[in-house]
Design an enzyme around this catalytic site. Structure first.
Site, PDB file in Angstrom:
ATOM      1  N   ARG A  18       0.810  -1.225   0.000  1.00 36.86           N
ATOM      2  CA  ARG A  18       0.000   0.000   0.000  1.00 36.86           C
ATOM      3  C   ARG A  18       0.838   1.268   0.000  1.00 36.86           C
ATOM      4  O   ARG A  18       0.444   2.272   0.593  1.00 36.86           O
ATOM      5  CB  ARG A  18      -0.957   0.033   1.196  1.00 36.86           C
ATOM      6  CG  ARG A  18      -2.104  -0.949   1.093  1.00 36.86           C
ATOM      7  CD  ARG A  18      -3.145  -0.436   0.113  1.00 36.86           C
ATOM      8  NE  ARG A  18      -4.182  -1.435  -0.096  1.00 36.86           N
ATOM      9  CZ  ARG A  18      -5.257  -1.544   0.664  1.00 36.86           C
ATOM     10  NH1 ARG A  18      -5.469  -0.711   1.639  1.00 36.86           N
ATOM     11  NH2 ARG A  18      -6.145  -2.474   0.409  1.00 36.86           N
ATOM     12  N   ARG A  22      -3.908   6.419  -0.110  1.00 40.11           N
ATOM     13  CA  ARG A  22      -4.397   7.632   0.536  1.00 40.11           C
ATOM     14  C   ARG A  22      -3.388   8.360   1.411  1.00 40.11           C
ATOM     15  O   ARG A  22      -3.597   9.521   1.749  1.00 40.11           O
ATOM     16  CB  ARG A  22      -5.643   7.306   1.367  1.00 40.11           C
ATOM     17  CG  ARG A  22      -6.909   7.361   0.533  1.00 40.11           C
ATOM     18  CD  ARG A  22      -8.104   6.952   1.350  1.00 40.11           C
ATOM     19  NE  ARG A  22      -7.937   5.577   1.785  1.00 40.11           N
ATOM     20  CZ  ARG A  22      -8.780   4.921   2.565  1.00 40.11           C
ATOM     21  NH1 ARG A  22      -9.845   5.524   3.030  1.00 40.11           N
ATOM     22  NH2 ARG A  22      -8.561   3.667   2.892  1.00 40.11           N
ATOM     23  N   ARG A  31      -6.601  10.982  -7.830  1.00 40.01           N
ATOM     24  CA  ARG A  31      -7.846  10.217  -7.762  1.00 40.01           C
ATOM     25  C   ARG A  31      -9.101  11.089  -7.718  1.00 40.01           C
ATOM     26  O   ARG A  31     -10.213  10.581  -7.881  1.00 40.01           O
ATOM     27  CB  ARG A  31      -7.819   9.331  -6.506  1.00 40.01           C
ATOM     28  CG  ARG A  31      -7.208   7.941  -6.688  1.00 40.01           C
ATOM     29  CD  ARG A  31      -8.131   7.007  -7.450  1.00 40.01           C
ATOM     30  NE  ARG A  31      -9.513   7.092  -7.006  1.00 40.01           N
ATOM     31  CZ  ARG A  31     -10.001   6.555  -5.898  1.00 40.01           C
ATOM     32  NH1 ARG A  31      -9.230   5.851  -5.129  1.00 40.01           N
ATOM     33  NH2 ARG A  31     -11.273   6.710  -5.566  1.00 40.01           N
ATOM     34  N   ASP A  67      -6.428  -3.580  -7.603  1.00 40.52           N
ATOM     35  CA  ASP A  67      -6.988  -4.120  -6.371  1.00 40.52           C
ATOM     36  C   ASP A  67      -7.265  -5.605  -6.568  1.00 40.52           C
ATOM     37  O   ASP A  67      -7.426  -6.060  -7.704  1.00 40.52           O
ATOM     38  CB  ASP A  67      -8.283  -3.401  -5.980  1.00 40.52           C
ATOM     39  CG  ASP A  67      -8.674  -3.731  -4.535  1.00 40.52           C
ATOM     40  OD1 ASP A  67      -8.111  -3.106  -3.624  1.00 40.52           O
ATOM     41  OD2 ASP A  67      -9.487  -4.644  -4.329  1.00 40.52           O
ATOM     42  N   TYR A 142     -14.573 -12.243   0.438  1.00 43.39           N
ATOM     43  CA  TYR A 142     -15.394 -11.092   0.023  1.00 43.39           C
ATOM     44  C   TYR A 142     -16.657 -11.541  -0.713  1.00 43.39           C
ATOM     45  O   TYR A 142     -17.737 -10.987  -0.514  1.00 43.39           O
ATOM     46  CB  TYR A 142     -14.582 -10.125  -0.840  1.00 43.39           C
ATOM     47  CG  TYR A 142     -13.581  -9.341  -0.025  1.00 43.39           C
ATOM     48  CD1 TYR A 142     -13.988  -8.292   0.794  1.00 43.39           C
ATOM     49  CD2 TYR A 142     -12.232  -9.657  -0.044  1.00 43.39           C
ATOM     50  CE1 TYR A 142     -13.081  -7.577   1.568  1.00 43.39           C
ATOM     51  CE2 TYR A 142     -11.306  -8.952   0.723  1.00 43.39           C
ATOM     52  CZ  TYR A 142     -11.742  -7.914   1.531  1.00 43.39           C
ATOM     53  OH  TYR A 142     -10.851  -7.219   2.302  1.00 43.39           O
TER      54      TYR A 142
HETATM   55  O1  CP3 Z   1       0.181   0.321  -3.231  1.00 49.76           O
HETATM   56  C1  CP3 Z   1      -0.257  -0.842  -3.323  1.00 49.76           C
HETATM   57  O2  CP3 Z   1      -0.098  -1.692  -2.418  1.00 49.76           O
HETATM   58  C2  CP3 Z   1      -0.883  -1.293  -4.628  1.00 49.76           C
HETATM   59  C3  CP3 Z   1      -2.278  -1.280  -4.755  1.00 49.76           C
HETATM   60  C4  CP3 Z   1      -3.194  -2.170  -3.933  1.00 49.76           C
HETATM   61  C5  CP3 Z   1      -4.496  -1.741  -3.549  1.00 49.76           C
HETATM   62  N1  CP3 Z   1      -5.147  -2.793  -2.977  1.00 49.76           N
HETATM   63  C6  CP3 Z   1      -5.033  -0.386  -3.792  1.00 49.76           C
HETATM   64  C7  CP3 Z   1      -6.169   0.083  -2.977  1.00 49.76           C
HETATM   65  C8  CP3 Z   1      -3.059  -3.504  -3.505  1.00 49.76           C
HETATM   66  C9  CP3 Z   1      -1.852  -4.424  -3.626  1.00 49.76           C
HETATM   67  C10 CP3 Z   1      -4.305  -3.875  -2.907  1.00 49.76           C
HETATM   68  C11 CP3 Z   1      -4.596  -5.228  -2.406  1.00 49.76           C
HETATM   69  C12 CP3 Z   1      -5.771  -5.456  -1.546  1.00 49.76           C
HETATM   70  N2  CP3 Z   1      -7.038  -4.939  -1.681  1.00 49.76           N
HETATM   71  C13 CP3 Z   1      -5.795  -6.375  -0.484  1.00 49.76           C
HETATM   72  C14 CP3 Z   1      -4.629  -7.219  -0.054  1.00 49.76           C
HETATM   73  C15 CP3 Z   1      -3.643  -6.411   0.704  1.00 49.76           C
HETATM   74  C16 CP3 Z   1      -3.978  -6.197   2.139  1.00 49.76           C
HETATM   75  O3  CP3 Z   1      -4.117  -5.014   2.519  1.00 49.76           O
HETATM   76  O4  CP3 Z   1      -4.077  -7.165   2.885  1.00 49.76           O
HETATM   77  C17 CP3 Z   1      -7.090  -6.368   0.071  1.00 49.76           C
HETATM   78  C18 CP3 Z   1      -7.566  -7.183   1.249  1.00 49.76           C
HETATM   79  C19 CP3 Z   1      -7.872  -5.470  -0.697  1.00 49.76           C
HETATM   80  C20 CP3 Z   1      -9.320  -5.126  -0.539  1.00 49.76           C
HETATM   81  C21 CP3 Z   1      -9.468  -3.679  -0.280  1.00 49.76           C
HETATM   82  N3  CP3 Z   1      -9.465  -2.712  -1.264  1.00 49.76           N
HETATM   83  C22 CP3 Z   1      -9.544  -3.015   0.973  1.00 49.76           C
HETATM   84  C23 CP3 Z   1      -9.592  -3.705   2.316  1.00 49.76           C
HETATM   85  C24 CP3 Z   1      -9.568  -1.632   0.699  1.00 49.76           C
HETATM   86  C25 CP3 Z   1      -9.547  -0.481   1.700  1.00 49.76           C
HETATM   87  C26 CP3 Z   1     -10.884   0.062   2.008  1.00 49.76           C
HETATM   88  C27 CP3 Z   1     -10.740   1.439   2.645  1.00 49.76           C
HETATM   89  O5  CP3 Z   1     -11.146   2.401   1.997  1.00 49.76           O
HETATM   90  O6  CP3 Z   1     -10.229   1.520   3.767  1.00 49.76           O
HETATM   91  C28 CP3 Z   1      -9.523  -1.467  -0.684  1.00 49.76           C
HETATM   92  C29 CP3 Z   1      -9.486  -0.181  -1.433  1.00 49.76           C
HETATM   93  C30 CP3 Z   1      -8.150   0.207  -1.932  1.00 49.76           C
HETATM   94  N4  CP3 Z   1      -7.292  -0.620  -2.611  1.00 49.76           N
HETATM   95  C31 CP3 Z   1      -7.563   1.502  -1.848  1.00 49.76           C
HETATM   96  C32 CP3 Z   1      -6.331   1.425  -2.513  1.00 49.76           C
HETATM   97  C33 CP3 Z   1      -5.340   2.554  -2.761  1.00 49.76           C
HETATM   98  C34 CP3 Z   1      -8.208   2.719  -1.202  1.00 49.76           C
HETATM   99  C35 CP3 Z   1      -9.095   3.374  -2.201  1.00 49.76           C
HETATM  100  C36 CP3 Z   1      -9.429   4.785  -1.818  1.00 49.76           C
HETATM  101  O7  CP3 Z   1     -10.056   4.986  -0.797  1.00 49.76           O
HETATM  102  O8  CP3 Z   1      -9.040   5.662  -2.570  1.00 49.76           O
END
Ligand code: CP3
Length: 348
Positions: A18, A22, A31, A67, A142
């Site tokens: 990550r 954000r 974004r 994602d 999910y």
């Molecule tokens: O920088 C990076 O790591 C690359 C991009 C990336 C994202 N998601 C972008 C993202 C990666 C590798 C992921 C993987 C991901 N997504 C996982 C496995 C990694 C982990 O954290 O265990 C999981 C479980 C997800 C599912 C998911 N997608 C979650 C739990 C969330 C967060 C929800 C929140 O808003 O708190 C997301 C959304 C997400 N994926 C964001 C990003 C940058 C946030 C989007 C936003 O709010 O702009």
């Protein structure tokens, strides 16, 4: 790349799960006005966001901005990513009839991935791009729960109540995950990471019987491409041996912050040996993200403890956090961690 092969290079490489997202003001600006899933399908935006942390921090790898649910969406599943919540599935998957809504994914549906990876690798030069996917179990959580869940009760109940349906569901997910990984590597990604973020909810016996074969199927999709494969989850202390051994063994074991890296490596080796593979495994991790919120005179020795445990692990170390960068992290603190890791010399 050397560290993933088990070599101890003259400096420890570092990137962060990550690292894009954000916590970065430039991410929030890029974004602005674009929904998460739309941003993932726009190659120019994916390129910009993937490169942002590389530019800012000088990390040693980029991770593809996407994602874990993007390949499900590409296959036709009705889902969205809700800000502040995470992936939400319109109609949860709980019966055999629901499988009809989970078709195979074909490379032709991933043109936006191929295009973005091409743009990114052209800009990155020698810095490797890490491709990734969600593991079948974490994706299933999910789909079955319909969204994020703390205890995964429905998912775990389904795997025991109807193991045949469970295996069919995970096998489909493994196909989708494998195709997503393969598309990224075929387009130029140098390494891959399989995220089984929530698998720590399982017992060893359930992991072995009901999950590991499907994670192996997903990783097998890129075996012939010869890139290093990292396997990561949280709360996986008891599962590390099995996670190291999937599909004839992974190259790098991601360790969360609950175990020292040398102990993680030991458990990985033990699992490989039990599978008849007499070799070690590199480790990735594992600074507790909470430490990013502590004063520098507390954080700095914590970074050093991770580096020392990584050295003691003896088979290659990629510095990372034990889980993702929290959105409220101060980017200047991450920058300082990168510099500290790069300045560190074994034994110095
Ligand atoms: O920088 C990076 O790591 C690359 C991009 C990336 C994202 N998601 C972008 C993202 C990666 C590798 C992921 C993987 C991901 N997504 C996982 C496995 C990694 C982990 O954290 O265990 C999981 C479980 C997800 C599912 C998911 N997608 C979650 C739990 C969330 C967060 C929800 C929140 O808003 O708190 C997301 C959304 C997400 N994926 C964001 C990003 C940058 C946030 C989007 C936003 O709010 O702009």
């Amino acid at each position: 790349m050397q560290a993933t092969r088990g070599e101890v290079a003259d400096r420890v490489p570092v990137w962060f799960m990550r690292q894009a997202g954000r916590s970065l003001p430039e991410y929030r600006a890029a974004r602005e006005g674009t929904a998460m899933l739309d941003s993932c399908r726009t190659p120019e935006l994916v390129t910009e966001i993937t490169l942002q942390p590389v530019r800012r921090y000088g990390v040693d790898a980029a991770i593809f901005y996407s994602d874990i649910v993007v390949p499900l969406k590409a296959a036709g599943v009705d889902l969205d990513i809700v800000p502040g919540t995470g992936p939400v599935v319109a109609q949860p998957f709980r019966t055999r009839a629901d499988l009809d809504r989970l078709p195979e994914l074909h490379a032709g549906q991933l043109g936006f991935v191929t295009e973005a990876v091409g743009l990114i690798t052209a800009e990155l030069g020698a810095t490797p791009l890490i491709g990734f996917a969600g593991a079948p179990f974490t994706l299933a959580s999910y789909l079955v729960e319909g969204g994020p869940s703390r205890d995964l009760l429905r998912t775990k109940a389904l795997m025991h109540a109807d193991p045949r349906l469970w295996h069919d569901l995970l096998s489909r997910l493994a196909q989708i995950t494998g195709e997503f990984l393969r598309a990224q590597v075929a387009a130029g990604a140098s390494a891959v990471q399989l995220f089984d973020s929530w698998v720590g909810a399982l017992s060893v016996a359930d992991y072995r019987a009901l999950v590991a074969p499907h994670s192996a199927q997903a990783l097998a999709a890129v075996r012939d491409l010869g890139v290093p494969r990292t396997h990561f989850g949280t709360g996986t202390g008891e599962l590390l041996g099995d996670m190291a051994a999937v599909d004839g063994g992974v190259d790098v074991l991601g360790v969360d912050f609950r175990l020292p890296l040398d102990e993680g490596a030991r458990r990985g080796r033990e699992g490989l040996l039990a599978a008849g593979l007499d070799r070690g495994v590199a480790v990735q991790g594992n600074l507790d993200p909470a430490l990013l919120f502590a004063p520098w005179d507390v954080l700095r020795p914590a970074v050093h403890r991770v580096l020392e445990a990584g050295e003691a692990a003896g088979g290659g170390h990629v510095f990372n956090l034990g889980h993702g960068v929290p959105p409220s992290t101060d980017p200047d603190v991450l920058h300082r961690v990168v510099d500290e890791v790069h300045a560190w010399r074994a034994g110095a």
